[in-house]
Motif scaffolding. Structure first.
Motif, PDB file in Angstrom:
ATOM      1  N   VAL A 211       0.474  -1.363  -0.340  1.00 40.49           N
ATOM      2  CA  VAL A 211      -0.153  -0.152  -0.593  1.00 40.49           C
ATOM      3  C   VAL A 211       1.273   1.183   0.037  1.00 40.49           C
ATOM      4  O   VAL A 211       0.701   2.337  -1.175  1.00 40.49           O
ATOM      5  N   ALA A 212       2.036   1.321   0.983  1.00 35.64           N
ATOM      6  CA  ALA A 212       2.744   2.450   0.860  1.00 35.64           C
ATOM      7  C   ALA A 212       3.174   2.812  -0.761  1.00 35.64           C
ATOM      8  O   ALA A 212       3.855   4.440  -0.671  1.00 35.64           O
ATOM      9  N   VAL A 213       4.027   1.568  -0.942  1.00 36.30           N
ATOM     10  CA  VAL A 213       4.779   1.648  -2.628  1.00 36.30           C
ATOM     11  C   VAL A 213       3.574   1.793  -3.725  1.00 36.30           C
ATOM     12  O   VAL A 213       4.862   2.344  -4.425  1.00 36.30           O
ATOM     13  N   ALA A 214       3.036   1.591  -3.535  1.00 36.50           N
ATOM     14  CA  ALA A 214       2.163   1.799  -4.594  1.00 36.50           C
ATOM     15  C   ALA A 214       1.899   2.766  -5.913  1.00 36.50           C
ATOM     16  O   ALA A 214       2.249   2.699  -6.751  1.00 36.50           O
ATOM     17  N   PRO A 215       2.304   4.398  -5.039  1.00 35.92           N
ATOM     18  CA  PRO A 215       2.458   5.284  -5.919  1.00 35.92           C
ATOM     19  C   PRO A 215       3.915   5.320  -7.417  1.00 35.92           C
ATOM     20  O   PRO A 215       4.418   5.665  -8.277  1.00 35.92           O
ATOM     21  N   ALA A 216       4.988   4.132  -6.593  1.00 35.87           N
ATOM     22  CA  ALA A 216       6.149   4.245  -7.487  1.00 35.87           C
ATOM     23  C   ALA A 216       5.430   3.213  -9.018  1.00 35.87           C
ATOM     24  O   ALA A 216       6.649   2.903  -9.106  1.00 35.87           O
ATOM     25  N   ALA A 217       4.520   2.582  -8.784  1.00 37.48           N
ATOM     26  CA  ALA A 217       3.992   2.246  -9.957  1.00 37.48           C
ATOM     27  C   ALA A 217       2.896   2.355 -10.882  1.00 37.48           C
ATOM     28  O   ALA A 217       1.669   1.919 -11.062  1.00 37.48           O
ATOM     29  N   HIS A 218       2.628   3.396 -10.192  1.00 41.27           N
ATOM     30  CA  HIS A 218       1.323   4.526 -10.577  1.00 41.27           C
ATOM     31  C   HIS A 218       0.408   4.226  -9.708  1.00 41.27           C
ATOM     32  O   HIS A 218      -1.084   4.290 -10.627  1.00 41.27           O
ATOM     33  N   GLY A 219       0.505   3.475  -9.281  1.00 37.09           N
ATOM     34  CA  GLY A 219      -0.909   3.322  -8.358  1.00 37.09           C
ATOM     35  C   GLY A 219      -1.549   4.320  -7.599  1.00 37.09           C
ATOM     36  O   GLY A 219      -0.653   5.048  -6.955  1.00 37.09           O
ATOM     37  N   ASP A 220      -2.569   4.035  -7.147  1.00 40.01           N
ATOM     38  CA  ASP A 220      -3.477   4.987  -5.307  1.00 40.01           C
ATOM     39  C   ASP A 220      -3.144   4.779  -4.637  1.00 40.01           C
ATOM     40  O   ASP A 220      -3.791   3.265  -4.352  1.00 40.01           O
ATOM     41  N   ARG A 221      -2.831   4.990  -3.680  1.00 42.48           N
ATOM     42  CA  ARG A 221      -2.157   4.918  -2.178  1.00 42.48           C
ATOM     43  C   ARG A 221      -3.588   4.012  -1.301  1.00 42.48           C
ATOM     44  O   ARG A 221      -3.573   3.619  -0.523  1.00 42.48           O
ATOM     45  N   ALA A 222      -4.742   5.475  -1.995  1.00 44.54           N
ATOM     46  CA  ALA A 222      -6.419   5.174  -1.189  1.00 44.54           C
ATOM     47  C   ALA A 222      -7.174   3.709  -1.398  1.00 44.54           C
ATOM     48  O   ALA A 222      -7.400   3.175  -0.727  1.00 44.54           O
ATOM     49  N   VAL A 223      -6.554   3.892  -3.088  1.00 48.06           N
ATOM     50  CA  VAL A 223      -7.011   2.469  -3.619  1.00 48.06           C
ATOM     51  C   VAL A 223      -6.541   1.722  -2.847  1.00 48.06           C
ATOM     52  O   VAL A 223      -7.166   0.141  -2.308  1.00 48.06           O
ATOM     53  N   ALA A 224      -5.308   1.196  -2.975  1.00 49.11           N
ATOM     54  CA  ALA A 224      -4.419  -0.055  -2.291  1.00 49.11           C
ATOM     55  C   ALA A 224      -4.947   0.230  -1.207  1.00 49.11           C
ATOM     56  O   ALA A 224      -5.078  -1.796  -0.332  1.00 49.11           O
ATOM     57  N   TRP A 225      -5.101   0.174  -0.391  1.00 49.74           N
ATOM     58  CA  TRP A 225      -5.474   0.836   1.549  1.00 49.74           C
ATOM     59  C   TRP A 225      -6.892   0.423   1.484  1.00 49.74           C
ATOM     60  O   TRP A 225      -7.591  -0.655   2.129  1.00 49.74           O
TER      61      TRP A 225
END
Length: 332
Positions: A211-225
């Protein structure tokens, strides 16, 4: 400090070199465990418990003896921990396999992709299409980021060389005998349960780090959480769902469904929202896996010189109190 240095050096060796191509110690352990199984096998849990205790206990004792022998030699201790860490980690190989699968699917070479899947998981690939091959890869990368990277680092930080070797032994046994085939339905249960217990903390840490590193792959941390909190308990495994739900949220895909193994099938709940995985998601999954591994390394390297030092001091103080109480009691 020696343990922390060894963990960092071993991680660097894995990142640079990957798994040893010949005479891999884990493969040698697997052959020895297979020979032991032939001697001890009976279709009951007591035989499985004896097998698990011997197969895991031997590496733990070996690691403990090596740690004891180097307790006054920090350079030798660091070198041993580095070698052990390199031996048990599989992060580079995991990321490589994900990228190889992405290239095969990207050029629509399904035969090559199906042939490659066995390097990641035990599913029958013969009837899988691009989406199912991509899903199997993403799920395997998510789960093995915990099994092959985060968990060894956690146990290496907490217990040094015995923790590294013992964890890898238990995880290898789970892969060998922990599945629900007719032969191992009862014999493999102790190994599977031990692996579950050892991965309770690492799998949840993997989920949180994903969840914390999701933006490293253009992911959304809030969505992952959100997806991780909602779906992590839906998986039949107490640990795999932690990793797979977080990865599904970080990539914005939907995992789960029907998995066909050789001779049996399982239907698992869906994890995440969005489309089914495609080839384009595999490189992102590899990027997340690498970022999670780097974050876990930082935590593992800090543990022996922070929390571990405090815990060790507290343990030594408690032991001193008990010994003094014992001496007073014997004096009476």
């Amino acid at each position: 400090m020696a343990n922390a240095t060894g963990l960092v050096a071993g991680y660097a060796l894995d990142a640079l070199l990957g798994d040893p191509r010949r005479w891999h110690p884990v493969a040698g352990f697997g052959r020895a465990a297979g020979a032991l199984e032939q001697r001890l096998y009976r279709p009951d849990r007591s035989a499985g418990a004896a097998f698990t205790a011997l197969a895991v206990g031997a590496p733990v004792l070996l690691g403990a003896a090596a740690a004891l022998a180097t307790r006054r030699h920090p350079v030798a201790r660091a070198a041993l921990v580095a070698a052990g860490t390199w031996t048990v980690l599989g992060g580079r190989t995991l990321r490589h396999e994900s990228r190889v699968m992405a290239r095969a699917l990207g050029r629509a070479d399904l035969p090559a992709a199906r042939a490659r899947l066995g390097n990641l998981c035990g599913r029958d690939p013969s009837a899988l299409d691009e989406s199912e091959l991509a899903r199997a890869t993403v799920e395997s990368v998510a789960e093995n980021t915990s099994d092959a990277v985060v968990a060894p680092l956690v146990w290496g930080a907490v217990a040094g060389l015995p923790g590294l070797l013992g964890y890898r032994a238990a995880n290898t046994l789970d892969a060998m005998v922990g599945h629900r085939s007719p032969r191992y339905a009862r014999f493999g249960t102790p190994a599977a349960r031990l692996d579950d217990v050892l991965n309770l903390v690492p799998s949840r840490l993997t989920g949180l780090l994903t969840v914390a590193v999701a933006p490293a792959a253009h992911g959304d941390r809030a969505v992952a959480w959100r997806v991780w909190r909602r779906d992590r308990a839906d998986h039949p495994s107490p640990n795999a769902g932690q990793c797979e739900a977080a990865m599904a949220g970080a990539l914005g895909v939907r995992l789960g469904g029907r998995n066909v193994y050789f001779g049996r099938a399982e239907t698992r709940p869906f994890l995440g929202d969005g489309p089914r995985p495609e080839a384009r998601h595999l490189k992102r999954a590899a990027r997340i896996s690498g970022a999670v591994g780097a974050a876990a390394l930082g935590l593992a390297a800090l543990y022996p010189v922070t929390v571990g030092r405090v815990a060790g001091a507290a343990g030594r103080a408690a032991l001193g109190v008990l010994m003094r109480a014992a001496r007073r009691g014997s004096g009476r």
